[in-house]
Design a protein around this motif. Sequence first.
Motif, PDB file in Angstrom:
ATOM      1  N   LYS A 162       0.570  16.599 -16.458  1.00 24.86           N
ATOM      2  CA  LYS A 162       0.421  17.989 -16.896  1.00 24.86           C
ATOM      3  C   LYS A 162      -0.915  18.555 -16.496  1.00 24.86           C
ATOM      4  O   LYS A 162      -1.055  19.726 -16.175  1.00 24.86           O
ATOM      5  N   LYS A 163      -1.936  17.690 -16.596  1.00 23.61           N
ATOM      6  CA  LYS A 163      -3.264  18.192 -16.250  1.00 23.61           C
ATOM      7  C   LYS A 163      -3.406  18.282 -14.740  1.00 23.61           C
ATOM      8  O   LYS A 163      -3.022  17.381 -14.010  1.00 23.61           O
ATOM      9  N   PRO A 164      -3.987  19.386 -14.234  1.00 24.37           N
ATOM     10  CA  PRO A 164      -4.172  19.459 -12.778  1.00 24.37           C
ATOM     11  C   PRO A 164      -5.287  18.525 -12.323  1.00 24.37           C
ATOM     12  O   PRO A 164      -6.331  18.460 -12.942  1.00 24.37           O
ATOM     13  N   GLN A 165      -5.064  17.826 -11.236  1.00 26.09           N
ATOM     14  CA  GLN A 165      -6.074  16.934 -10.692  1.00 26.09           C
ATOM     15  C   GLN A 165      -7.009  17.756  -9.838  1.00 26.09           C
ATOM     16  O   GLN A 165      -6.572  18.519  -8.976  1.00 26.09           O
ATOM     17  N   LEU A 166      -8.234  17.605 -10.028  1.00 22.10           N
ATOM     18  CA  LEU A 166      -9.198  18.423  -9.308  1.00 22.10           C
ATOM     19  C   LEU A 166     -10.063  17.532  -8.432  1.00 22.10           C
ATOM     20  O   LEU A 166     -10.652  16.580  -8.906  1.00 22.10           O
ATOM     21  N   ASP A 167     -10.100  17.870  -7.165  1.00 21.24           N
ATOM     22  CA  ASP A 167     -11.014  17.143  -6.279  1.00 21.24           C
ATOM     23  C   ASP A 167     -12.354  17.850  -6.376  1.00 21.24           C
ATOM     24  O   ASP A 167     -12.550  18.944  -5.842  1.00 21.24           O
ATOM     25  N   VAL A 168     -13.231  17.214  -7.101  1.00 19.89           N
ATOM     26  CA  VAL A 168     -14.473  17.905  -7.468  1.00 19.89           C
ATOM     27  C   VAL A 168     -15.297  18.258  -6.243  1.00 19.89           C
ATOM     28  O   VAL A 168     -15.836  19.356  -6.113  1.00 19.89           O
ATOM     29  N   THR A 169     -15.374  17.326  -5.311  1.00 26.65           N
ATOM     30  CA  THR A 169     -16.220  17.572  -4.139  1.00 26.65           C
ATOM     31  C   THR A 169     -15.756  18.826  -3.397  1.00 26.65           C
ATOM     32  O   THR A 169     -16.548  19.736  -3.125  1.00 26.65           O
ATOM     33  N   ARG A 170     -14.466  18.840  -3.114  1.00 31.11           N
ATOM     34  CA  ARG A 170     -13.967  19.974  -2.334  1.00 31.11           C
ATOM     35  C   ARG A 170     -14.126  21.272  -3.087  1.00 31.11           C
ATOM     36  O   ARG A 170     -14.466  22.310  -2.515  1.00 31.11           O
ATOM     37  N   ALA A 171     -13.906  21.210  -4.405  1.00 32.87           N
ATOM     38  CA  ALA A 171     -14.008  22.445  -5.186  1.00 32.87           C
ATOM     39  C   ALA A 171     -15.418  22.993  -5.159  1.00 32.87           C
ATOM     40  O   ALA A 171     -15.646  24.195  -4.943  1.00 32.87           O
ATOM     41  N   LEU A 175       1.456   9.384  -5.898  1.00 31.00           N
ATOM     42  CA  LEU A 175       1.864  10.759  -5.622  1.00 31.00           C
ATOM     43  C   LEU A 175       2.791  11.275  -6.710  1.00 31.00           C
ATOM     44  O   LEU A 175       2.628  12.391  -7.229  1.00 31.00           O
ATOM     45  N   LEU A 176       3.719  10.436  -7.103  1.00 33.43           N
ATOM     46  CA  LEU A 176       4.673  10.849  -8.144  1.00 33.43           C
ATOM     47  C   LEU A 176       3.941  11.079  -9.464  1.00 33.43           C
ATOM     48  O   LEU A 176       4.225  12.021 -10.202  1.00 33.43           O
ATOM     49  N   ARG A 177       3.002  10.190  -9.742  1.00 33.67           N
ATOM     50  CA  ARG A 177       2.260  10.324 -11.002  1.00 33.67           C
ATOM     51  C   ARG A 177       1.491  11.641 -11.045  1.00 33.67           C
ATOM     52  O   ARG A 177       1.498  12.345 -12.049  1.00 33.67           O
ATOM     53  N   VAL A 178       0.877  11.952  -9.931  1.00 32.66           N
ATOM     54  CA  VAL A 178       0.094  13.192  -9.883  1.00 32.66           C
ATOM     55  C   VAL A 178       1.006  14.398 -10.068  1.00 32.66           C
ATOM     56  O   VAL A 178       0.672  15.358 -10.763  1.00 32.66           O
ATOM     57  N   ALA A 231       0.833  -1.204   0.000  1.00 31.86           N
ATOM     58  CA  ALA A 231       0.000   0.000   0.000  1.00 31.86           C
ATOM     59  C   ALA A 231       0.865   1.251   0.000  1.00 31.86           C
ATOM     60  O   ALA A 231       0.571   2.237  -0.704  1.00 31.86           O
ATOM     61  N   GLU A 232       1.953   1.192   0.758  1.00 32.82           N
ATOM     62  CA  GLU A 232       2.831   2.357   0.821  1.00 32.82           C
ATOM     63  C   GLU A 232       3.431   2.622  -0.555  1.00 32.82           C
ATOM     64  O   GLU A 232       3.473   3.759  -1.027  1.00 32.82           O
ATOM     65  N   LYS A 233       3.884   1.543  -1.200  1.00 31.07           N
ATOM     66  CA  LYS A 233       4.480   1.710  -2.531  1.00 31.07           C
ATOM     67  C   LYS A 233       3.475   2.303  -3.493  1.00 31.07           C
ATOM     68  O   LYS A 233       3.781   3.222  -4.248  1.00 31.07           O
ATOM     69  N   LYS A 234       2.243   1.778  -3.405  1.00 31.50           N
ATOM     70  CA  LYS A 234       1.202   2.265  -4.308  1.00 31.50           C
ATOM     71  C   LYS A 234       0.941   3.748  -4.094  1.00 31.50           C
ATOM     72  O   LYS A 234       0.875   4.529  -5.049  1.00 31.50           O
ATOM     73  N   SER A 235       0.852   4.172  -2.832  1.00 27.79           N
ATOM     74  CA  SER A 235       0.529   5.581  -2.572  1.00 27.79           C
ATOM     75  C   SER A 235       1.670   6.493  -2.999  1.00 27.79           C
ATOM     76  O   SER A 235       1.454   7.590  -3.529  1.00 27.79           O
TER      77      SER A 235
END
Lengths: 306, 365
Positions: free
Chosen positions: B278-287, B271-274, B263-267
């Motif tokens: 190039k595209k910003p990741q948007l947390d729709v709920t929070r926005a 994180l690195l992928r995000v 799980a640690e490796k996956k997270s």
Amino acid sequence: MDALDRVLKPKTKRAKRFLEKREPKLSENIKNAMLIKGGNANSMVTQVLKDVYALKKPYGVLYKKKNITRPFEDQTSLEFFSKKSDCSLFMFGSHNKKRPNNLVIGRMYDYHVLDMIELGIEKFVSLKDIKNSKCPEGTKPMLIFAGDDFDVTEDYRRLKSLLIDFFRGPTVPNIRLAGLEYVLHFTALNGKIYFRSYKLLLKKSGCRTPRIELEEMGPSLDLVLRRTHLASDDLYKLSMKMPKALKPKKKKNVSHDTFGTTYGRIHMQKQDLSKLQTRKMKGLKKRPAERITEDQEKKSKRIKKN
Amino acid sequence: MEGQSVEELLAKAERDEAEKLQRITVHKELELEFDLGNLLASDRNPPTGLRRAGPTPEAELQALARDNTQLLINQLWQLPTERVEEALVARLPEPTTRLPREKPVPRPRPLTRWQQFARLKGIRPKKKTNLVWDEVSGQWRRRWGYQRARDDTKEWLIEVPGGADPLEDQFAKRIQAKKERVAKNELNRLRNLARAHKMQLPSAAGMHPTGHQSKEELGRAMQVAKVSTASVGRFQERLPKEKAPRGSGKKRKFQPLFGDFAAEKKSQLELLRVMNSKKPQLDVTRATNKQMREEDQEEAAKRRKMSQKGKRKGGRQGPGGKRKGTPPSQGGKRKGAFGGKMNSGPPRLGGKRKGGQHQGGKRRK
């Protein structure tokens, strides 16, 4: 609570004086003692209380009626009495089969019990049993504690402090040497405490200090230490706290070393060491010829610089 | 011959002195400790003579007492003396034995409002005379109190002042004014007392004796008591209607150091992928929540302004068009994202739903 006392203002000057006498002060009043009989006090205990009252007059209150309380179980009624009569020392006498001829001596701090020590009376000779002249009431007694037991255990140390507190009377700056009339002598021996009071007779001794002869005068008690209820260390420390104003002032810039030498410090202004007045050595004095040559050198140096 | 007689005389004088001193000297192994301020002496010598005495050591006790008293008297007679009205009086030093006080040390009372002001301005109390000359009675009267100099209450005639109502009772007015002054004074005194009392309480270290504790203090004390068991409060029963204490859990939760490695490796890779994308990741709920909150605040501010303006002008514009829908850019996404929630939501929100207002998300009321 003192705040509540101040919410209701006293309406007369007399009431105001009464309250002022009872409020906490820097240098305190003389401690009053209250002498209480328990529900089952017998004649010996009652007589003891009467005798102690005679010794402690006028700084004592003798309660005539019997009060059915047990000091070691419940201290509230003692605290109530203390608050009403503004007494911080108390002596409670009782008698039952388990603890015959019981005497509880105690003191209060802020109207709550600080220390209580229970003593059993084994032998008692009253003031009126000894037929001789007594000293006037209200004289300051001399107190003597004999026996090394009084410093060994904490119980005995507190008992000594309590007895001093109880019997010492007002603190006076001067005392009339002829007025030293009686002495209370406490001896700790084999677990018993012998309390004797003697009248002082000053006899001629050839030099200024008189020779002392004693005559037994007052109540004599043989006491045995029973239970104790001593204050916890921090409460005791709190009660011993002296206000800053009464602490002896320290002299600054004075110090003593272990050999008894006193050192003082003097603070000087900044001195120009070249202009210090030292001892004059005539041999090192500059002669006129040398001074002239020095001046010439200085002048030439100045010209060179310019 | 003369020399011998002189020597003899000297020796005799010495012997006499020694005898005299003998009458008042006492030999003790350990010196006594004196506290002359209290007229107190402590003898630390073990009472060996007494131990041998037996059941009635009266005589030995008296002898011991005599010795000790003699030593104490010797010390007292060495104090500086003076003569006060034909009596020889010795000046006692301060008592050295420390004994407990009977009452606590008095705390300095905090200054009242007037005292603070006076201190600030440097106003000092003016010394006033005790008696004041009273014209009316023609004698010196006291400044205040019984039979004072200028007594308002004793006037039998009060002129109606120029601008006052002629039917008003001036005497009653005066009495009323006095009552008000007294009440104001009392109020200020109590306020000063409350301020002083509040200042003095902090020294109780926030703890009060039982019977004087506030509700919060009792609650805290109860919570602490609950947790102070061997199993740290796990098996403590609660009263039937008692609610669980809120906020007593851990404030932050950290992952264990050696946990699930996969799980640690996956997270970490996620994180690195995000971070690399190039595209910003948007947390729709929070926005959307943030947006809705901002809108609410704007509308509330506008309503307040409107109501103020309305009050002033007496007319009011209806605060129409409050609920502007979400900006068109996000509309599609929102509907898509909350598809799931809308399916679960409707049975509850059915009655209250107005078109487009209660669409998902956590709404702050």
